[in-house]
Each structure stands twice: as structure tokens, then as C-alpha cells.
Design a protein around this motif. Structure first.
Motif, PDB file in Angstrom:
ATOM      1  N   MET A 167       0.842  -1.174   0.000  1.00 26.93           N
ATOM      2  CA  MET A 167       0.000   0.000   0.000  1.00 26.93           C
ATOM      3  C   MET A 167       0.889   1.239   0.000  1.00 26.93           C
ATOM      4  N   LYS A 168       0.471   2.234  -0.774  1.00 32.27           N
ATOM      5  CA  LYS A 168       1.217   3.494  -0.841  1.00 32.27           C
ATOM      6  C   LYS A 168       0.353   4.622  -0.292  1.00 32.27           C
ATOM      7  N   VAL A 169       0.969   5.406   0.597  1.00 29.63           N
ATOM      8  CA  VAL A 169       0.278   6.522   1.228  1.00 29.63           C
ATOM      9  C   VAL A 169       1.010   7.805   0.856  1.00 29.63           C
ATOM     10  N   GLY A 170       0.323   8.702   0.171  1.00 32.42           N
ATOM     11  CA  GLY A 170       0.900   9.987  -0.194  1.00 32.42           C
ATOM     12  C   GLY A 170       0.707  10.994   0.927  1.00 32.42           C
ATOM     13  N   LEU A 171       1.764  11.724   1.234  1.00 28.86           N
ATOM     14  CA  LEU A 171       1.722  12.740   2.282  1.00 28.86           C
ATOM     15  C   LEU A 171       1.992  14.111   1.674  1.00 28.86           C
ATOM     16  N   LEU A 172       1.148  15.079   1.975  1.00 28.89           N
ATOM     17  CA  LEU A 172       1.362  16.433   1.509  1.00 28.89           C
ATOM     18  C   LEU A 172       0.782  17.415   2.508  1.00 28.89           C
ATOM     19  N   SER A 173       1.149  18.664   2.369  1.00 25.09           N
ATOM     20  CA  SER A 173       0.675  19.691   3.292  1.00 25.09           C
ATOM     21  C   SER A 173       0.823  21.067   2.667  1.00 25.09           C
ATOM     22  N   ASP A 174       0.228  22.029   3.312  1.00 22.38           N
ATOM     23  CA  ASP A 174       0.444  23.448   3.023  1.00 22.38           C
ATOM     24  C   ASP A 174       0.331  23.801   1.541  1.00 22.38           C
ATOM     25  N   THR A 175      -0.804  23.438   0.952  1.00 22.28           N
ATOM     26  CA  THR A 175      -1.068  23.805  -0.439  1.00 22.28           C
ATOM     27  C   THR A 175      -1.623  25.224  -0.543  1.00 22.28           C
ATOM     28  N   HIS A 176      -2.298  25.700   0.479  1.00 23.87           N
ATOM     29  CA  HIS A 176      -2.853  27.060   0.504  1.00 23.87           C
ATOM     30  C   HIS A 176      -3.647  27.378  -0.766  1.00 23.87           C
ATOM     31  N   CYS A 198      -3.569  25.815  -3.783  1.00 24.58           N
ATOM     32  CA  CYS A 198      -2.980  25.453  -5.078  1.00 24.58           C
ATOM     33  C   CYS A 198      -1.998  24.307  -4.898  1.00 24.58           C
ATOM     34  N   ILE A 199      -2.247  23.201  -5.571  1.00 21.51           N
ATOM     35  CA  ILE A 199      -1.328  22.074  -5.507  1.00 21.51           C
ATOM     36  C   ILE A 199      -0.435  22.086  -6.745  1.00 21.51           C
ATOM     37  N   ASP A 200       0.836  21.935  -6.544  1.00 22.68           N
ATOM     38  CA  ASP A 200       1.795  21.933  -7.646  1.00 22.68           C
ATOM     39  C   ASP A 200       1.552  20.706  -8.538  1.00 22.68           C
ATOM     40  N   PRO A 201       1.513  20.870  -9.874  1.00 16.50           N
ATOM     41  CA  PRO A 201       1.274  19.738 -10.770  1.00 16.50           C
ATOM     42  C   PRO A 201       2.313  18.623 -10.627  1.00 16.50           C
ATOM     43  N   GLY A 202       3.551  18.975 -10.335  1.00 12.33           N
ATOM     44  CA  GLY A 202       4.590  17.961 -10.135  1.00 12.33           C
ATOM     45  C   GLY A 202       4.321  17.107  -8.913  1.00 12.33           C
ATOM     46  N   VAL A 203       3.747  17.712  -7.892  1.00 12.82           N
ATOM     47  CA  VAL A 203       3.372  16.957  -6.690  1.00 12.82           C
ATOM     48  C   VAL A 203       2.259  15.980  -7.036  1.00 12.82           C
ATOM     49  N   LEU A 204       1.269  16.440  -7.784  1.00 10.18           N
ATOM     50  CA  LEU A 204       0.176  15.543  -8.195  1.00 10.18           C
ATOM     51  C   LEU A 204       0.721  14.362  -8.992  1.00 10.18           C
ATOM     52  N   ASP A 205       1.611  14.618  -9.920  1.00 10.60           N
ATOM     53  CA  ASP A 205       2.214  13.535 -10.707  1.00 10.60           C
ATOM     54  C   ASP A 205       2.959  12.557  -9.815  1.00 10.60           C
ATOM     55  N   TYR A 206       3.731  13.081  -8.875  1.00 10.99           N
ATOM     56  CA  TYR A 206       4.507  12.242  -7.960  1.00 10.99           C
ATOM     57  C   TYR A 206       3.600  11.343  -7.126  1.00 10.99           C
ATOM     58  N   LEU A 207       2.461  11.859  -6.679  1.00 10.54           N
ATOM     59  CA  LEU A 207       1.574  11.106  -5.794  1.00 10.54           C
ATOM     60  C   LEU A 207       0.608  10.185  -6.529  1.00 10.54           C
ATOM     61  N   ARG A 208       0.529  10.319  -7.846  1.00 12.35           N
ATOM     62  CA  ARG A 208      -0.392   9.482  -8.616  1.00 12.35           C
ATOM     63  C   ARG A 208      -0.059   8.008  -8.388  1.00 12.35           C
ATOM     64  N   GLY A 209      -1.068   7.215  -8.154  1.00 16.27           N
ATOM     65  CA  GLY A 209      -0.866   5.793  -7.897  1.00 16.27           C
ATOM     66  C   GLY A 209      -0.898   5.431  -6.421  1.00 16.27           C
ATOM     67  N   CYS A 210      -0.965   6.440  -5.554  1.00 16.61           N
ATOM     68  CA  CYS A 210      -1.090   6.159  -4.119  1.00 16.61           C
ATOM     69  C   CYS A 210      -2.501   5.665  -3.814  1.00 16.61           C
ATOM     70  N   ASP A 211      -2.602   4.808  -2.834  1.00 19.73           N
ATOM     71  CA  ASP A 211      -3.903   4.281  -2.409  1.00 19.73           C
ATOM     72  C   ASP A 211      -4.635   5.255  -1.494  1.00 19.73           C
ATOM     73  N   VAL A 212      -3.869   5.994  -0.716  1.00 22.76           N
ATOM     74  CA  VAL A 212      -4.411   6.960   0.239  1.00 22.76           C
ATOM     75  C   VAL A 212      -3.602   8.251   0.110  1.00 22.76           C
ATOM     76  N   MET A 213      -4.281   9.383   0.174  1.00 23.75           N
ATOM     77  CA  MET A 213      -3.627  10.691   0.207  1.00 23.75           C
ATOM     78  C   MET A 213      -3.939  11.315   1.562  1.00 23.75           C
ATOM     79  N   VAL A 214      -2.906  11.764   2.254  1.00 26.35           N
ATOM     80  CA  VAL A 214      -3.064  12.383   3.560  1.00 26.35           C
ATOM     81  C   VAL A 214      -2.555  13.818   3.467  1.00 26.35           C
TER      82      VAL A 214
END
Length: 166
Positions: A1-10, A12-28
Motif C-alpha cells: 500500500m502506498k500513502v501519499g503525504l502532503l501539506s500546506d497547499t494554501h 494550489c497544488i503543484d502539478p509535479g506533486v500531483l504527478d509524484y503522488l499518482r498511484g497512491c492508495d491513500v492521500m493524507v
């Protein structure tokens, strides 16, 4: 299982971050989400999305549905194979110099505590529970560029990778 972790988007989420996290089962998302749009973008990845409120997730700064803002709790506790992940924004744990120590004391039953607030990418595996700040995944105060982490979880082993080096 893959869990994506991110924070402090305020807002707007950076497109590179979205690409990096693609395929995660859970986003936190560890708070200061900023808008319903960020949550929508994360949900479009087909991952289960869990987010907490940050000190900037308030009606006067939020863009989008007030109902979605009100639905953000201060903390999530997520049972995963091999342990418990706890997420909170971190702004209520001070001073900053003692934040990791205090988060560990607050959540001793966790395997991993995730927080945001400082916008600085930190992976602290020096003691249990591990403490991770995935940094800022938006455009504001990224301190070297947008960042995020992926935790690969099995019942026996957890590993953490980041979009950019700590």
C-alpha cells in the motif's frame, strides 16, 4: 500500500506533486489545504483522501464550499498494515524546536506522525514514532521547491521517499 503525504497547499497544488503522488492508495493532507479545489484534485487520483484543518483553513481564507471546510477535523488516526498513522497540522504544538518531541509524546501509540505548518520537508526516523513533515506542496514558501512524501506500507516494513531530498 502506498500513502501519499502532503501539506500546506494554501489553495494550489503543484502539478509535479500531483504527478509524484499518482498511484497512491491513500492521500493524507496535513492541513492548510486552502480550497475545495485541492481536495477535488486529490480525489481525481482515485485515492482515498484524508485531510485535516490547518491554522489557515478558516472561512475568511477558504476558497470553495464552506461545508467542505467544516468537514476537516483537527486530527486523523489511520490504521494501516503494521501500525497507526496520525496526522495533525502541528500549529498547536509549540515551540517549534520541541515539536517532534511533543508530537511523539502526544501520540506514543503511532508508528508515524505527520504534520505540516512549517512548510519545511523533514523526515525524522531517529525515534519512534517517526515524525514527518512533507513540506509545502503548493506555491508558497516551498524552501527549495514543492515537496511531498510517499510511505510504502506493509505489515512488516514501512519506507518513506520524498519528491525532493530533505
Amino acid at each position: 500500500m502506498k500513502v501519499g503525504l502532503l501539506s500546506d497547499t494554501h489553495g494550489c497544488i503543484d502539478p509535479g506533486v500531483l504527478d509524484y503522488l499518482r498511484g497512491c492508495d491513500v492521500m493524507v493532507h496535513a492541513g492548510d489545504v486552502g480550497s475545495s479545489r485541492v481536495l477535488d484534485q486529490l480525489q481525481q487520483t482515485e485515492a482515498r483522501v484524508l485531510a485535516v484543518s490547518g491554522n489557515n483553513d478558516v472561512p475568511t481564507k477558504w476558497m470553495g464550499s464552506a461545508r467542505r471546510l467544516r468537514s476537516l477535523p483537527e486530527e486523523h488516526r489511520i490504521e494501516l498494515p503494521g501500525g497507526l498513522l496520525v496526522v495533525e497540522h502541528g500549529h498547536r504544538v509549540n515551540p517549534a524546536a520541541l515539536r517532534h518531541e511533543r508530537l511523539r509524546a502526544r501520540h506514543p501509540e503511532a508508528r508515524l506522525v505527520v504534520y505540516g505548518h512549517s512548510h519545511r520537508l523533514v523526515i525524522d526516523r531517529d525515534a519512534r514514532p517517526w515524525v514527518v513533515n512533507p513540506g509545502a506542496a503548493g506555491r508558497s514558501r516551498t524552501f527549495g521547491g514543492p515537496s511531498a512524501c510517499i510511505v510504502t506500507v506493509t505489515a512488516r516494513r514501512w519506507t518513506i521517499d520524498s519528491l525532493r531530498p530533505c
